[in-house]
Motif scaffolding. Sequence first.
Motif, PDB file in Angstrom:
ATOM      1  N   ILE A 221      41.393  37.496  19.772  1.00 54.00           N
ATOM      2  CA  ILE A 221      40.966  36.673  18.641  1.00 54.00           C
ATOM      3  C   ILE A 221      41.923  36.834  17.467  1.00 54.00           C
ATOM      4  O   ILE A 221      42.303  37.951  17.107  1.00 54.00           O
ATOM      5  N   ASP A 222      42.308  35.711  16.866  1.00 52.09           N
ATOM      6  CA  ASP A 222      43.048  35.711  15.603  1.00 52.09           C
ATOM      7  C   ASP A 222      42.017  35.888  14.484  1.00 52.09           C
ATOM      8  O   ASP A 222      41.211  34.988  14.235  1.00 52.09           O
ATOM      9  N   HIS A 223      42.037  37.018  13.835  1.00 50.82           N
ATOM     10  CA  HIS A 223      40.988  37.364  12.865  1.00 50.82           C
ATOM     11  C   HIS A 223      41.270  36.871  11.445  1.00 50.82           C
ATOM     12  O   HIS A 223      40.571  37.288  10.517  1.00 50.82           O
ATOM     13  N   ARG A 224      42.213  35.994  11.280  1.00 52.40           N
ATOM     14  CA  ARG A 224      42.510  35.545   9.918  1.00 52.40           C
ATOM     15  C   ARG A 224      41.431  34.628   9.351  1.00 52.40           C
ATOM     16  O   ARG A 224      41.188  34.619   8.143  1.00 52.40           O
ATOM     17  N   ARG A 225      40.763  33.847  10.225  1.00 51.01           N
ATOM     18  CA  ARG A 225      39.785  32.885   9.693  1.00 51.01           C
ATOM     19  C   ARG A 225      38.806  32.472  10.780  1.00 51.01           C
ATOM     20  O   ARG A 225      39.185  32.306  11.939  1.00 51.01           O
ATOM     21  N   ASP A 252      39.169  37.995   8.226  1.00 56.25           N
ATOM     22  CA  ASP A 252      39.607  38.082   6.839  1.00 56.25           C
ATOM     23  C   ASP A 252      38.894  37.041   5.970  1.00 56.25           C
ATOM     24  O   ASP A 252      38.615  37.294   4.798  1.00 56.25           O
ATOM     25  N   GLU A 253      38.618  35.877   6.548  1.00 55.14           N
ATOM     26  CA  GLU A 253      37.981  34.785   5.811  1.00 55.14           C
ATOM     27  C   GLU A 253      36.918  34.145   6.691  1.00 55.14           C
ATOM     28  O   GLU A 253      37.159  33.842   7.860  1.00 55.14           O
ATOM     29  N   VAL A 254      35.731  33.942   6.121  1.00 57.02           N
ATOM     30  CA  VAL A 254      34.651  33.239   6.808  1.00 57.02           C
ATOM     31  C   VAL A 254      34.251  32.052   5.944  1.00 57.02           C
ATOM     32  O   VAL A 254      33.832  32.219   4.802  1.00 57.02           O
ATOM     33  N   ILE A 255      34.378  30.868   6.488  1.00 54.19           N
ATOM     34  CA  ILE A 255      33.976  29.641   5.807  1.00 54.19           C
ATOM     35  C   ILE A 255      32.626  29.217   6.364  1.00 54.19           C
ATOM     36  O   ILE A 255      32.432  29.174   7.579  1.00 54.19           O
ATOM     37  N   VAL A 275      33.783  28.797  15.101  1.00 56.90           N
ATOM     38  CA  VAL A 275      35.105  28.412  15.577  1.00 56.90           C
ATOM     39  C   VAL A 275      36.138  29.356  15.011  1.00 56.90           C
ATOM     40  O   VAL A 275      36.028  29.829  13.873  1.00 56.90           O
ATOM     41  N   PHE A 276      37.142  29.664  15.817  1.00 57.35           N
ATOM     42  CA  PHE A 276      38.274  30.491  15.399  1.00 57.35           C
ATOM     43  C   PHE A 276      39.429  30.202  16.342  1.00 57.35           C
ATOM     44  O   PHE A 276      39.286  29.431  17.315  1.00 57.35           O
ATOM     45  N   LEU A 277      40.563  30.798  16.056  1.00 56.66           N
ATOM     46  CA  LEU A 277      41.719  30.652  16.931  1.00 56.66           C
ATOM     47  C   LEU A 277      41.857  31.870  17.819  1.00 56.66           C
ATOM     48  O   LEU A 277      41.590  32.995  17.404  1.00 56.66           O
ATOM     49  N   ARG A 278      42.287  31.629  19.045  1.00 51.41           N
ATOM     50  CA  ARG A 278      42.709  32.729  19.905  1.00 51.41           C
ATOM     51  C   ARG A 278      44.204  32.989  19.677  1.00 51.41           C
ATOM     52  O   ARG A 278      44.949  32.087  19.293  1.00 51.41           O
ATOM     53  N   LYS A 279      44.606  34.186  19.932  1.00 49.80           N
ATOM     54  CA  LYS A 279      46.023  34.547  19.778  1.00 49.80           C
ATOM     55  C   LYS A 279      46.856  33.850  20.859  1.00 49.80           C
ATOM     56  O   LYS A 279      46.375  33.626  21.973  1.00 49.80           O
TER      57      LYS A 279
END
Length: 279
Positions: A221-225, A252-255, A275-279
């Motif tokens: 998981i990309d944990h930036r957002r 780092d950020e939760v919208i 929703v988030f991005l995978r690495k």
Amino acid sequence: MIKITTDSTCDLPAQLLEQHHISVIPLGIVKGGELFRDGENITTADIAAHVDAGGDITTTNAVSIGDYEALFARESARNDAVIHLNIGIGFSCCHQNACLAAEEFDNVHVVDTANLSVGHGLLVLLAAEAAEAGASVEEILAILAEKIPQVEMSFVLDRLDYMKKGGRCSAVLALGANLLKLHPCIEVQNGKMGVTKKFRGSIEKVVADYLRDRLSGRTDIDHRRCILVDTAFSDDLLAIGRKVLAEVGGFDEVIETKAGCTVFCHCGTNTLGVVFLRK
């Protein structure tokens, strides 16, 4: 200047749309034989009241070619280029209509996000941020091509009658799930929706179990957002999601945002997704 435009299914909060100067074109909502415009003259509460009173399930209309042409004419004249991001082609004919409209403009580029709701919205936000950072059209399109397959969008449903009435869930599945108090987790994969797991219990318990299941013990998981979206008429489910994300998410950020009328038409109240991005 590069202008980012999108449709109303992106479900981004109004303040983010305004902050990043993102223009949104609404899909149509048909309720009781009358056509409304998503986010303009109809609310999710209007839809829920109509259905709960015994009315037919509301339906959605794609943005017309003519409406896209009007949007592209206005924005292409004001900007060096326009990048328009649509709900995935597997969910709506908006993308086809936008592509046909864009044929009249040399500086309009249309992108199929292969996603919906905030899965679509996350990509819109990335495109707007890249444009603000000075990226070229080619660079932004390359970023989107890279990120679209990395988007992980899923949600859990409290009730299945909206999907059943909309033809997206069989009556047998709806009856069985309701009797057993099962709540399906639906994930967008390769531009299509599919059930990946079922959770049992109250929707409050299910939301917590679902988020822990999606996020715990993963290294990809990309944990930036991440973005939490729901269709509840209170903030109770978002509060549960916020708590679980603080425990296991590490973002780092939760919208946080509410889904609009187009998405609500197909899932009803008390749906929650992440929703988030995978690495």
